[in-house]
Motif scaffolding. Structure first.
Motif, PDB file in Angstrom:
ATOM      1  N   MET A   1     -27.496  50.738 -22.196  1.00 23.25           N
ATOM      2  CA  MET A   1     -27.581  50.198 -20.837  1.00 23.25           C
ATOM      3  C   MET A   1     -28.961  49.586 -20.561  1.00 23.25           C
ATOM      4  O   MET A   1     -29.064  48.516 -20.005  1.00 23.25           O
ATOM      5  CB  MET A   1     -27.266  51.326 -19.845  1.00 23.25           C
TER       6      MET A   1
ATOM      7  N   LYS B   1     -34.065  41.101 -17.558  1.00 20.78           N
ATOM      8  CA  LYS B   1     -34.295  41.131 -16.107  1.00 20.78           C
ATOM      9  C   LYS B   1     -35.668  41.712 -15.787  1.00 20.78           C
ATOM     10  O   LYS B   1     -36.357  41.243 -14.875  1.00 20.78           O
ATOM     11  CB  LYS B   1     -33.206  41.958 -15.414  1.00 20.78           C
TER      12      LYS B   1
ATOM     13  N   ASP C   1     -31.047  48.279 -22.603  1.00 23.32           N
ATOM     14  CA  ASP C   1     -31.289  47.029 -23.331  1.00 23.32           C
ATOM     15  C   ASP C   1     -30.805  45.815 -22.548  1.00 23.32           C
ATOM     16  O   ASP C   1     -31.382  44.738 -22.655  1.00 23.32           O
ATOM     17  CB  ASP C   1     -30.606  47.067 -24.708  1.00 23.32           C
ATOM     18  N   GLU C   2     -29.766  45.999 -21.751  1.00 25.92           N
ATOM     19  CA  GLU C   2     -29.253  44.899 -20.924  1.00 25.92           C
ATOM     20  C   GLU C   2     -30.233  44.540 -19.811  1.00 25.92           C
ATOM     21  O   GLU C   2     -30.242  43.418 -19.331  1.00 25.92           O
ATOM     22  CB  GLU C   2     -27.906  45.288 -20.317  1.00 25.92           C
TER      23      GLU C   2
ATOM     24  N   SER D   1     -32.956  52.166 -15.647  1.00 25.18           N
ATOM     25  CA  SER D   1     -31.570  52.526 -15.949  1.00 25.18           C
ATOM     26  C   SER D   1     -31.265  53.960 -15.503  1.00 25.18           C
ATOM     27  O   SER D   1     -30.204  54.233 -14.934  1.00 25.18           O
ATOM     28  CB  SER D   1     -31.315  52.380 -17.447  1.00 25.18           C
TER      29      SER D   1
END
Length: 85
Positions: A1, A8, A3-4, A81
């Motif tokens: 999660m 951003k 890494d996404e 996260s």
């Protein structure tokens, strides 16, 4: 999660600190943000705390936590996260 979140987070750093002439791709996800990495300072840290809270709802409660959170972009993404609201 987390890494996404890395792209951003990199863009948030560029926007919050108004870094000109640098793209998100140029920021190493594992490099230190302070000192030899991006070379950020304590004022930059304060700006990032505000930006993280505003953009992701993740609060950095104290300096000790901040030291761990701001170790690298990857560390920031992992913290966001785990603590995003």
């Amino acid at each position: 999660m987390s890494d996404e979140l890395i792209p951003k987070v990199k863009q948030m750093i560029i926007d919050a600190l108004r870094i000109e002439g640098m793209s998100a791709d140029e920021i190493d996800s594992d490099a230190p943000l302070f000192g030899e990495g991006l070379g950020l300072d304590s004022i930059d840290a304060l700006q990032l705390v505000v930006a993280m809270e505003k953009e992701f709802g993740a609060v950095v409660p104290d300096a000790a936590t901040g030291t761990k959170v701001f170790a690298s972009v990857r560390a920031m993404a992992a913290y966001i996260s785990d603590n995003q609201k």
